[in-house]
Design a protein around this motif. Sequence first.
Motif, mmCIF file in Angstrom:
data_model
loop_
_atom_site.group_PDB
_atom_site.id
_atom_site.type_symbol
_atom_site.label_atom_id
_atom_site.label_comp_id
_atom_site.label_asym_id
_atom_site.label_seq_id
_atom_site.Cartn_x
_atom_site.Cartn_y
_atom_site.Cartn_z
ATOM 1 N N ASP A 1 17.875 -6.455 6.024
ATOM 2 C CA ASP A 1 17.216 -5.139 6.285
ATOM 3 C C ASP A 1 17.886 -3.972 5.942
ATOM 4 O OD1 ASP A 1 15.451 -6.918 7.371
ATOM 5 O OD2 ASP A 1 16.036 -6.331 9.661
ATOM 6 N N ILE A 2 17.115 -2.897 5.362
ATOM 7 C CA ILE A 2 17.714 -1.793 4.744
ATOM 8 C C ILE A 2 17.688 -0.466 5.582
ATOM 9 C CG2 ILE A 2 17.735 -0.225 2.821
ATOM 10 C CD1 ILE A 2 17.442 -2.386 1.254
ATOM 11 N N ARG A 3 18.783 0.068 5.831
ATOM 12 C CA ARG A 3 18.841 1.452 6.539
ATOM 13 C C ARG A 3 19.545 2.445 5.650
ATOM 14 N NH1 ARG A 3 15.700 -1.230 8.565
ATOM 15 N NH2 ARG A 3 15.309 -1.866 10.752
ATOM 16 N N GLY A 4 19.100 3.685 5.973
ATOM 17 C CA GLY A 4 19.692 4.709 5.166
ATOM 18 C C GLY A 4 20.084 6.110 5.550
ATOM 19 N N PRO A 5 19.798 7.238 4.772
ATOM 20 C CA PRO A 5 20.383 8.529 5.524
ATOM 21 C C PRO A 5 19.375 9.285 6.205
ATOM 22 C CG PRO A 5 19.174 8.718 3.207
ATOM 23 C CD PRO A 5 19.092 7.310 3.580
ATOM 24 N N CYS A 6 18.247 8.551 6.651
ATOM 25 C CA CYS A 6 17.424 9.275 7.396
ATOM 26 C C CYS A 6 17.291 8.957 8.667
ATOM 27 C CB CYS A 6 15.842 9.337 6.494
ATOM 28 S SG CYS A 6 14.555 10.132 7.591
ATOM 29 N N ALA A 7 17.686 9.730 9.728
ATOM 30 C CA ALA A 7 17.710 9.447 11.077
ATOM 31 C C ALA A 7 16.375 8.907 11.556
ATOM 32 C CB ALA A 7 18.225 10.352 11.949
ATOM 33 N N GLY A 8 15.285 9.896 11.385
ATOM 34 C CA GLY A 8 13.990 9.633 11.662
ATOM 35 C C GLY A 8 13.526 8.101 11.136
ATOM 36 N N LEU A 9 13.771 8.056 9.755
ATOM 37 C CA LEU A 9 12.978 6.700 9.156
ATOM 38 C C LEU A 9 13.756 5.483 9.715
ATOM 39 C CD1 LEU A 9 12.633 7.735 5.404
ATOM 40 C CD2 LEU A 9 10.779 7.594 7.124
ATOM 41 N N ASN A 10 14.974 5.579 10.003
ATOM 42 C CA ASN A 10 15.806 4.399 10.256
ATOM 43 C C ASN A 10 15.389 4.131 11.965
ATOM 44 O OD1 ASN A 10 17.352 4.466 8.104
ATOM 45 N ND2 ASN A 10 19.326 5.303 8.988
ATOM 46 N N ALA A 11 15.344 5.253 12.806
ATOM 47 C CA ALA A 11 14.634 4.927 14.044
ATOM 48 C C ALA A 11 13.408 4.222 14.082
ATOM 49 C CB ALA A 11 14.904 6.210 14.658
ATOM 50 N N ALA A 12 12.490 4.805 13.346
ATOM 51 C CA ALA A 12 11.099 4.425 12.983
ATOM 52 C C ALA A 12 11.305 2.867 12.906
ATOM 53 C CB ALA A 12 10.266 5.039 12.398
ATOM 54 N N ALA A 13 12.006 2.507 12.154
ATOM 55 C CA ALA A 13 12.091 0.975 11.405
ATOM 56 C C ALA A 13 12.725 0.140 12.476
ATOM 57 C CB ALA A 13 12.915 0.909 10.261
ATOM 58 N N ASN A 14 13.784 0.639 13.115
ATOM 59 C CA ASN A 14 14.328 -0.176 14.514
ATOM 60 C C ASN A 14 13.131 -0.271 15.539
ATOM 61 O OD1 ASN A 14 16.719 -0.381 13.040
ATOM 62 N ND2 ASN A 14 17.679 1.550 14.023
ATOM 63 N N HIS A 15 12.273 0.540 15.535
ATOM 64 C CA HIS A 15 11.100 0.213 16.756
ATOM 65 C C HIS A 15 9.813 -0.256 16.171
ATOM 66 C CE1 HIS A 15 13.428 2.139 20.116
ATOM 67 N NE2 HIS A 15 14.163 2.883 19.000
ATOM 68 N N GLY A 16 9.911 -0.600 14.854
ATOM 69 C CA GLY A 16 8.663 -1.205 14.238
ATOM 70 C C GLY A 16 7.325 -0.368 14.060
ATOM 71 N N TYR A 17 7.890 1.127 14.170
ATOM 72 C CA TYR A 17 7.021 1.993 13.740
ATOM 73 C C TYR A 17 6.965 2.236 12.155
ATOM 74 C CZ TYR A 17 6.251 3.641 18.409
ATOM 75 O OH TYR A 17 6.108 3.654 19.538
ATOM 76 N N LEU A 18 8.005 1.516 11.450
ATOM 77 C CA LEU A 18 7.908 1.185 9.917
ATOM 78 C C LEU A 18 8.294 -0.268 9.969
ATOM 79 C CD1 LEU A 18 9.525 4.579 8.872
ATOM 80 C CD2 LEU A 18 7.186 4.067 8.601
ATOM 81 N N GLN A 19 8.164 -0.673 8.739
ATOM 82 C CA GLN A 19 8.459 -2.004 8.284
ATOM 83 C C GLN A 19 10.028 -2.471 8.795
ATOM 84 O OE1 GLN A 19 6.682 -0.403 6.175
ATOM 85 N NE2 GLN A 19 5.028 -1.428 5.361
ATOM 86 N N ARG A 20 10.246 -3.276 9.471
ATOM 87 C CA ARG A 20 11.628 -3.391 10.003
ATOM 88 C C ARG A 20 12.739 -3.955 9.066
ATOM 89 N NH1 ARG A 20 12.329 -3.422 15.695
ATOM 90 N NH2 ARG A 20 10.348 -3.561 16.838
ATOM 91 N N ASP A 21 12.087 -4.187 7.833
ATOM 92 C CA ASP A 21 13.035 -4.468 6.700
ATOM 93 C C ASP A 21 13.448 -3.330 5.914
ATOM 94 O OD1 ASP A 21 10.870 -4.063 5.106
ATOM 95 O OD2 ASP A 21 10.641 -6.051 4.344
ATOM 96 N N GLY A 22 12.894 -2.042 6.143
ATOM 97 C CA GLY A 22 13.353 -0.771 5.480
ATOM 98 C C GLY A 22 12.613 -0.663 4.087
ATOM 99 N N VAL A 23 11.549 -1.470 3.794
ATOM 100 C CA VAL A 23 10.811 -1.111 2.589
ATOM 101 C C VAL A 23 9.308 -0.681 2.764
ATOM 102 C CG1 VAL A 23 9.833 -2.150 0.521
ATOM 103 C CG2 VAL A 23 12.260 -2.771 1.280
ATOM 104 N N VAL A 24 8.856 0.464 3.028
ATOM 105 C CA VAL A 24 7.899 1.088 3.530
ATOM 106 C C VAL A 24 6.809 1.232 2.295
ATOM 107 C CG1 VAL A 24 9.519 2.053 5.272
ATOM 108 C CG2 VAL A 24 8.916 3.367 3.054
ATOM 109 N N ASP A 25 5.566 1.769 2.877
ATOM 110 C CA ASP A 25 4.491 1.972 1.902
ATOM 111 C C ASP A 25 3.839 3.279 2.630
ATOM 112 O OD1 ASP A 25 3.204 0.915 3.883
ATOM 113 O OD2 ASP A 25 2.888 -0.967 2.903
ATOM 114 N N SER A 26 2.881 3.433 1.884
ATOM 115 C CA SER A 26 1.962 4.825 2.355
ATOM 116 C C SER A 26 1.361 4.613 3.687
ATOM 117 C CB SER A 26 1.018 5.300 1.169
ATOM 118 O OG SER A 26 -0.037 4.249 1.376
ATOM 119 N N GLU A 27 0.771 3.409 3.921
ATOM 120 C CA GLU A 27 0.092 2.993 4.936
ATOM 121 C C GLU A 27 1.076 3.246 6.458
ATOM 122 O OE1 GLU A 27 -2.418 -0.438 4.861
ATOM 123 O OE2 GLU A 27 -2.108 -0.555 6.973
#
Length: 449
Positions: free
Chosen positions: A81-107
């Motif tokens: 799973d990928i995480r990076g420089p963005c606190a907001g995207l990382n937190a959202a991925a860790n809580h399933g608001y974005l794909q937990r693997d860290g590869v996201v899309d427009s939806e």
Amino acid sequence: MVNKVLTAALLLEGPALLVSGFPHIAEMVAKQKHEKRIEALAEFPEYPGAPNHATYDKFDAAAQLVSTSGDHEWRAPGPGDIRGPCAGLNAAANHGYLQRDGVVDSESINSGLWEAFGLDHTATIFLQTATMFFDGDPVSGRWSIGPHSEDTQSLGLVGDLLGNETGICAYGHLKTEGDASITRGDWLAPEMNSNCRSYPEFAQELEDLAVARTGGNITPRVLAEHSNNRKKHSIATNPNYFSPPYAGVAFTFGAHMFAYELLANHSAEYPRGVLTPAVFESFFAYERDENNQLVYTYGHERIPDNWYKRADDDAWTLADILISTSQQCVSYPLNCQVGGNTGEVNSFSGVDLGDISGGLVNSVEDLSDSNRLGCFLSQAIQADAPSFLSNVFNGVLLSTVTGMIGDTLLPVLQTLGDCPNLPAGKSVMQYGAKYPGAKVQNSGPRDGL
Ligand code: HEM
Ligand SMILES: *[C@@H]1O[C@H](CO)[C@@H](O)[C@H](O)[C@H]1NC(C)=O
Ligand SMILES: *[C@@H]1O[C@H](CO)[C@@H](O)[C@H](O)[C@H]1NC(C)=O
């Protein structure tokens, strides 16, 4: 009245007398002195962005509470799973608001960042589109929220040969990610140079500044000042520091505002939000050790329990991003200089804004007009897009994605502002030659972590 006279008398006495017996008065004096000092420089607004935010006074606990359980429970990123420089995207991925693997899309970007943070669709549509073009795969809309991932492109093995998307950090540098971030390092600095990971030293600096200015809570003003401190630090320590229009002037500062506007906790008492050090640390993957030192764990950003996002009818919009970015140019003109060091520390040289913008913008002061700033960013992105794409893609895929600029990128750039007869801007490739930090690389041996 009494209060005023008392304060004036104490000011005359000087601070030395005060510190021991009356710490709160000493604090008050320090604050007043500070306020005097910065009055002249047009202080950064307490509530930046559009004026409506400064008077917002509603709170709806049920609507604003963000779930951190069930589907949205916190889970540490797993292997791969990928995480990076963005606190907001990382937190959202860790809580399933974005794909937990860290590869996201427009939806997921458009729905997840609204659900978790109240980031308006004007902002997410713009950010998604620019990011998939610069750092990801414009065909599928997918991009990595950290360094390069093989899962971004949609064409399997063939795709790997035709394009090597960078993701938003490591070799994504200068496209979206820039130097002088809140807590991340400068990619081409001699040390502390991961642009994906967070450095406790910078996080502590921000918290110390907040203590000095507000007693502890982190406000937009504190973040604006921190951002200026970070740029001065980069100029003084990184021979390769470089700040282009989008990644450097706009994006880095946009992230500084996100830290308050999207991470502050809301309540009936504080409908405009409060960002305590504890909430900041949770969102930035920090804990404190037994010596009270900040300890960072890569990718462990967490939405705190009982955290209330901003209200839907007070969302943070693309216009707010532009207005607050313009407001920094008034208070901190250095933040809005395009340019960088020329190979030595303290050698900062600014580029001629009139030259790179075809006369649209002729000084940093011109950037304090948010409509003009929007048009300036649109020019810069249009100028850079072809070379950024040809760095990443080749063959038939390159012509496909270049062909998408007109249909997919340009309409979204129009949301940056009303720009009739916009002259062509210059690309970093055209004016960056004297800056060693202005070279855009697409791959290499560093993983960025
Ligand atoms: C599509 C949406 C987004 C994209 C493409 C994005 C991308 C990025 C990138 C590339 C950086 C590094 C910037 C730099 O070099 O200074 C960054 C930093 C940051 N972002 Fe985001 N971001 C997005 C949404 C968000 C959201 C929704 C939040 C908050 C909820 C957020 C909060 C932050 C913060 C606080 C930082 C600074 C981290 C640091 O410097 O330590 N971002 N983001
Ligand atoms: C947010 O504010 C409310 C009201 O003060 C408080 O009950 C809650 O614990 C706060 N949340 C966090 C994460 O600090
Ligand atoms: C893509 O870039 C990454 C990061 O630089 C590198 O490790 C990988 O080998 C590259 N892949 C190809 C196919 O060039």
